[in-house]
Design a protein around this motif. Structure first.
Motif, PDB file in Angstrom:
ATOM      1  N   ARG A  53       2.020  12.615   2.023  1.00 50.03           N
ATOM      2  CA  ARG A  53       0.817  11.818   2.950  1.00 50.03           C
ATOM      3  C   ARG A  53       0.863  10.864   3.375  1.00 50.03           C
ATOM      4  O   ARG A  53       0.061  10.965   3.487  1.00 50.03           O
ATOM      5  CB  ARG A  53       0.088  12.431   1.373  1.00 50.03           C
ATOM      6  CG  ARG A  53       0.083  14.128   0.559  1.00 50.03           C
ATOM      7  CD  ARG A  53      -0.896  15.001  -0.538  1.00 50.03           C
ATOM      8  NE  ARG A  53      -2.061  13.897   0.202  1.00 50.03           N
ATOM      9  CZ  ARG A  53      -3.401  15.230   0.848  1.00 50.03           C
ATOM     10  NH1 ARG A  53      -2.159  16.865   0.802  1.00 50.03           N
ATOM     11  NH2 ARG A  53      -4.379  14.628   0.857  1.00 50.03           N
ATOM     12  N   HIS A  54       1.133   9.391   2.206  1.00 46.61           N
ATOM     13  CA  HIS A  54       0.702   8.712   2.357  1.00 46.61           C
ATOM     14  C   HIS A  54       1.449   8.091   4.336  1.00 46.61           C
ATOM     15  O   HIS A  54       0.954   8.046   4.791  1.00 46.61           O
ATOM     16  CB  HIS A  54       1.209   7.169   2.016  1.00 46.61           C
ATOM     17  CG  HIS A  54       1.708   5.988   2.322  1.00 46.61           C
ATOM     18  ND1 HIS A  54      -0.339   5.203   1.809  1.00 46.61           N
ATOM     19  CD2 HIS A  54       2.772   5.389   2.531  1.00 46.61           C
ATOM     20  CE1 HIS A  54       0.897   3.732   2.698  1.00 46.61           C
ATOM     21  NE2 HIS A  54       0.823   4.045   2.699  1.00 46.61           N
ATOM     22  N   LEU A  55       2.491   8.637   3.875  1.00 47.24           N
ATOM     23  CA  LEU A  55       3.268   8.606   5.147  1.00 47.24           C
ATOM     24  C   LEU A  55       3.134   8.960   6.604  1.00 47.24           C
ATOM     25  O   LEU A  55       2.511   9.032   7.706  1.00 47.24           O
ATOM     26  CB  LEU A  55       4.963   8.667   5.243  1.00 47.24           C
ATOM     27  CG  LEU A  55       5.542   8.119   4.048  1.00 47.24           C
ATOM     28  CD1 LEU A  55       6.730   8.384   4.068  1.00 47.24           C
ATOM     29  CD2 LEU A  55       5.661   6.575   5.243  1.00 47.24           C
ATOM     30  N   GLN A  56       2.354  10.257   6.133  1.00 45.01           N
ATOM     31  CA  GLN A  56       1.697  11.443   6.970  1.00 45.01           C
ATOM     32  C   GLN A  56       0.804  10.490   8.145  1.00 45.01           C
ATOM     33  O   GLN A  56       0.086   9.962   8.760  1.00 45.01           O
ATOM     34  CB  GLN A  56       1.543  12.355   6.517  1.00 45.01           C
ATOM     35  CG  GLN A  56       0.775  13.721   7.783  1.00 45.01           C
ATOM     36  CD  GLN A  56       0.956  14.684   7.260  1.00 45.01           C
ATOM     37  OE1 GLN A  56      -0.062  15.209   5.887  1.00 45.01           O
ATOM     38  NE2 GLN A  56       1.216  15.655   7.100  1.00 45.01           N
TER      39      GLN A  56
ATOM     40  N   ALA B  43       0.976  -1.184  -0.218  1.00 52.06           N
ATOM     41  CA  ALA B  43      -0.402  -0.130   0.284  1.00 52.06           C
ATOM     42  C   ALA B  43       0.654   1.256  -0.008  1.00 52.06           C
ATOM     43  O   ALA B  43       0.488   2.373  -0.746  1.00 52.06           O
ATOM     44  CB  ALA B  43      -0.823  -0.155   0.861  1.00 52.06           C
ATOM     45  N   GLY B  44       2.124   0.690   0.015  1.00 52.56           N
ATOM     46  CA  GLY B  44       2.910   2.746   0.414  1.00 52.56           C
ATOM     47  C   GLY B  44       4.043   2.029  -0.826  1.00 52.56           C
ATOM     48  O   GLY B  44       5.059   2.711  -1.066  1.00 52.56           O
ATOM     49  N   PHE B  45       3.717   1.430  -1.725  1.00 54.90           N
ATOM     50  CA  PHE B  45       4.534   1.453  -2.904  1.00 54.90           C
ATOM     51  C   PHE B  45       3.796   1.616  -4.005  1.00 54.90           C
ATOM     52  O   PHE B  45       2.884   0.958  -4.570  1.00 54.90           O
ATOM     53  CB  PHE B  45       4.484   0.135  -3.260  1.00 54.90           C
ATOM     54  CG  PHE B  45       6.275  -0.162  -4.486  1.00 54.90           C
ATOM     55  CD1 PHE B  45       6.399   0.735  -4.861  1.00 54.90           C
ATOM     56  CD2 PHE B  45       6.413  -1.869  -3.986  1.00 54.90           C
ATOM     57  CE1 PHE B  45       7.396   0.325  -6.099  1.00 54.90           C
ATOM     58  CE2 PHE B  45       7.650  -1.941  -4.682  1.00 54.90           C
ATOM     59  CZ  PHE B  45       8.263  -0.990  -5.888  1.00 54.90           C
ATOM     60  N   LEU B  46       3.950   3.272  -4.263  1.00 55.69           N
ATOM     61  CA  LEU B  46       3.273   4.360  -4.548  1.00 55.69           C
ATOM     62  C   LEU B  46       3.498   4.047  -6.219  1.00 55.69           C
ATOM     63  O   LEU B  46       4.551   4.777  -7.086  1.00 55.69           O
ATOM     64  CB  LEU B  46       2.837   5.373  -4.381  1.00 55.69           C
ATOM     65  CG  LEU B  46       2.173   5.011  -2.549  1.00 55.69           C
ATOM     66  CD1 LEU B  46       2.592   7.102  -2.765  1.00 55.69           C
ATOM     67  CD2 LEU B  46       0.904   4.738  -3.094  1.00 55.69           C
ATOM     68  N   LEU B  47       2.693   3.524  -7.633  1.00 58.89           N
ATOM     69  CA  LEU B  47       2.737   3.350  -8.996  1.00 58.89           C
ATOM     70  C   LEU B  47       2.027   4.502  -9.353  1.00 58.89           C
ATOM     71  O   LEU B  47       0.563   4.679  -9.703  1.00 58.89           O
ATOM     72  CB  LEU B  47       2.518   2.032  -9.577  1.00 58.89           C
ATOM     73  CG  LEU B  47       3.478   0.633  -8.446  1.00 58.89           C
ATOM     74  CD1 LEU B  47       3.029   0.063  -9.797  1.00 58.89           C
ATOM     75  CD2 LEU B  47       4.877   1.281  -8.512  1.00 58.89           C
TER      76      LEU B  47
ATOM     77  N   GLN C 103       8.268  12.419  11.049  1.00 54.79           N
ATOM     78  CA  GLN C 103       9.037  12.853  10.301  1.00 54.79           C
ATOM     79  C   GLN C 103       9.207  12.118   9.095  1.00 54.79           C
ATOM     80  O   GLN C 103       9.515  10.657   9.220  1.00 54.79           O
ATOM     81  CB  GLN C 103      10.169  12.687  11.487  1.00 54.79           C
ATOM     82  CG  GLN C 103      10.766  12.040  12.008  1.00 54.79           C
ATOM     83  CD  GLN C 103      12.046  12.051  12.685  1.00 54.79           C
ATOM     84  OE1 GLN C 103      12.411  13.530  13.027  1.00 54.79           O
ATOM     85  NE2 GLN C 103      12.508  10.890  13.477  1.00 54.79           N
ATOM     86  N   VAL C 104      10.391  12.172   8.439  1.00 54.33           N
ATOM     87  CA  VAL C 104      10.381  11.184   6.728  1.00 54.33           C
ATOM     88  C   VAL C 104      12.212  11.828   6.666  1.00 54.33           C
ATOM     89  O   VAL C 104      12.288  12.685   6.619  1.00 54.33           O
ATOM     90  CB  VAL C 104       9.904  11.629   6.099  1.00 54.33           C
ATOM     91  CG1 VAL C 104       9.585  13.148   5.514  1.00 54.33           C
ATOM     92  CG2 VAL C 104      10.203  11.053   4.979  1.00 54.33           C
ATOM     93  N   MET C 105      12.604  11.317   6.168  1.00 52.83           N
ATOM     94  CA  MET C 105      13.529  10.962   5.620  1.00 52.83           C
ATOM     95  C   MET C 105      14.045  10.485   4.224  1.00 52.83           C
ATOM     96  O   MET C 105      13.365   9.632   4.019  1.00 52.83           O
ATOM     97  CB  MET C 105      15.015  10.670   6.874  1.00 52.83           C
ATOM     98  CG  MET C 105      14.495   9.092   7.297  1.00 52.83           C
ATOM     99  SD  MET C 105      14.837   7.811   6.264  1.00 52.83           S
ATOM    100  CE  MET C 105      17.217   7.856   5.980  1.00 52.83           C
ATOM    101  N   LEU C 106      15.287  10.674   3.171  1.00 51.10           N
ATOM    102  CA  LEU C 106      15.849   9.659   2.863  1.00 51.10           C
ATOM    103  C   LEU C 106      17.455  10.418   2.524  1.00 51.10           C
ATOM    104  O   LEU C 106      17.584  11.051   3.203  1.00 51.10           O
ATOM    105  CB  LEU C 106      15.004  10.559   1.018  1.00 51.10           C
ATOM    106  CG  LEU C 106      15.185  12.227   0.818  1.00 51.10           C
ATOM    107  CD1 LEU C 106      16.449  12.559   0.828  1.00 51.10           C
ATOM    108  CD2 LEU C 106      13.479  12.885  -0.397  1.00 51.10           C
ATOM    109  N   TYR C 107      17.652   9.822   1.234  1.00 48.82           N
ATOM    110  CA  TYR C 107      18.913   9.574   1.302  1.00 48.82           C
ATOM    111  C   TYR C 107      19.361  10.431  -0.806  1.00 48.82           C
ATOM    112  O   TYR C 107      18.345   9.966  -1.535  1.00 48.82           O
ATOM    113  CB  TYR C 107      19.498   7.819   0.981  1.00 48.82           C
ATOM    114  CG  TYR C 107      19.820   7.662   2.223  1.00 48.82           C
ATOM    115  CD1 TYR C 107      20.958   7.903   3.097  1.00 48.82           C
ATOM    116  CD2 TYR C 107      19.352   7.204   2.991  1.00 48.82           C
ATOM    117  CE1 TYR C 107      21.458   7.298   4.259  1.00 48.82           C
ATOM    118  CE2 TYR C 107      19.015   5.886   4.095  1.00 48.82           C
ATOM    119  CZ  TYR C 107      20.198   6.484   5.417  1.00 48.82           C
ATOM    120  OH  TYR C 107      20.403   6.099   6.357  1.00 48.82           O
ATOM    121  N   VAL C 108      20.133  11.204  -0.953  1.00 44.54           N
ATOM    122  CA  VAL C 108      20.160  11.084  -2.039  1.00 44.54           C
ATOM    123  C   VAL C 108      22.330  11.623  -2.591  1.00 44.54           C
ATOM    124  O   VAL C 108      22.274  11.878  -2.069  1.00 44.54           O
ATOM    125  CB  VAL C 108      19.679  12.780  -2.155  1.00 44.54           C
ATOM    126  CG1 VAL C 108      19.838  14.262  -1.134  1.00 44.54           C
ATOM    127  CG2 VAL C 108      19.594  13.214  -3.281  1.00 44.54           C
TER     128      VAL C 108
END
Length: 320
Positions: free
Chosen positions: A279-282, A227-231, A288-293
């Protein structure tokens, strides 16, 4: 300190290594190795390849173990040999138990890695090649910086960890015409995701190499949620891009992977997918949310900064 090399670990030794990695993360506040190392430590070859499956005995992995005089595990290094034959490169990640720091375990591991890469312990002033051996320092740990300076390892790559709060109201994810977002379908969408992922990350040394088998391995992880894998798909259900989210045990969300087919870029789909994932994670309760770049991916960094992400810390790949 006694150092040994392994091409595979039995279950007891793999459990020791996992415990060391967990205690190191608790002490430092950052995981000492990447997710792919954990997956390889959990993996078993099937009976086609060996009579008795041995944990962590998988292609592309080697292990260095350091124990103290009493036999306690003091340090561990994982070596990824996947690119050794094609690019001549070894990629390593290591951890030293907090109780054993400044006692020589880290130095023993680095010297073993240099020897494995056929590099001298003492660097040559004329040696500017950083492609033979790469060693990650997650979170730019001070101990790793000291070892890098001691052995003449120089910065070859930086990966930023960026994050933001999810307490504020988020904008709507505005989609291009005839594009909709739906959830990933396990057992159906793997080929399309791998195809788009390869096209989107053909330049990336790790992400671009993902196979359907790699994807299915992650589907078996506890955190995986279709459900959190959005296509993002068009009117014919052709995949145009995706946002794969992840929720960590502490409740922190992650922009795990955002990939957009290059033929679709330029219409804002990447940003729309990112917002949809936020929005899904919220909605799932993440604060809070993080990412790598990649630090040198200026375009991506600017997109995330416009979405109010800030740099939290840095993973550094040192090379010789």
């Amino acid at each position: 300190m006694q150092l040994t090399w392994r091409n595979g670990l039995d279950e007891a030794e793999a459990a020791e290594v996992m415990a060391l990695l967990q205690e190191t993360e608790q002490a430092d506040g950052v995981a000492p190795v990447g997710e792919h190392v954990i997956l390889r430590l959990k993996a078993h070859l099937d009976v086609v390849h060996q009579i008795e499956p041995v944990q962590a005995d998988v292609p592309g992995s080697e292990h260095f173990i350091v124990r103290d005089s009493g036999g306690e595990l003091a340090g561990y290094a994982h070596v990824d040999t996947a690119e050794e034959k094609t690019a001549g490169q070894l990629v390593a990640e290591l951890a030293v138990h907090p109780r054993h720091r400044r006692r020589g375990a880290g130095a023993r591991l680095v010297e073993a890695l240099l020897d494995r890469a056929d590099l001298p312990v003492e660097p040559s002033p004329d040696d500017t090649d950083t492609a033979r051996l790469r060693i990650w320092s997650h979170g730019e740990h001070p101990g790793a910086l000291r070892l890098a300076e001691r052995y003449g390892l120089v910065r070859a790559r930086e990966l930023w960890r960026m994050g933001r709060s999810l307490d504020a109201e988020l904008a709507e994810a505005e989609l291009p015409p005839d594009v909709t977002i739906r959830a990933f379908r396990t057992g159906v969408d793997e080929p399309a995701v791998v195809r788009v992922n390869h096209r989107a990350f053909s330049w990336h040394p790790e992400q671009g190499a993902m196979t359907e088998d790699d994807l299915r391995v992650k589907e078996r992880e506890d955190w995986f949620d279709p459900a959190g894998f959005l296509l993002a798909v068009d009117s014919r259900d052709t995949l145009l891009g995706f946002h794969w989210t992840k929720i960590h045990p502490d409740g922190t969300g992650e922009v795990y992977v955002v990939g957009v087919d290059p033929d679709t870029q330029g219409n804002g789909l990447g940003r729309s997918l990112t917002v949809a994932g936020l929005r899904h994670l919220q909605a799932k309760g993440c604060g809070q949310v993080m990412l790598y770049v990649e630090a040198d991916n200026t375009a991506a960094v600017k997109v995330y900064q416009r979405l109010e992400f800030e740099r939290w810390d840095t993973d550094v790949q040192f090379g010789r």
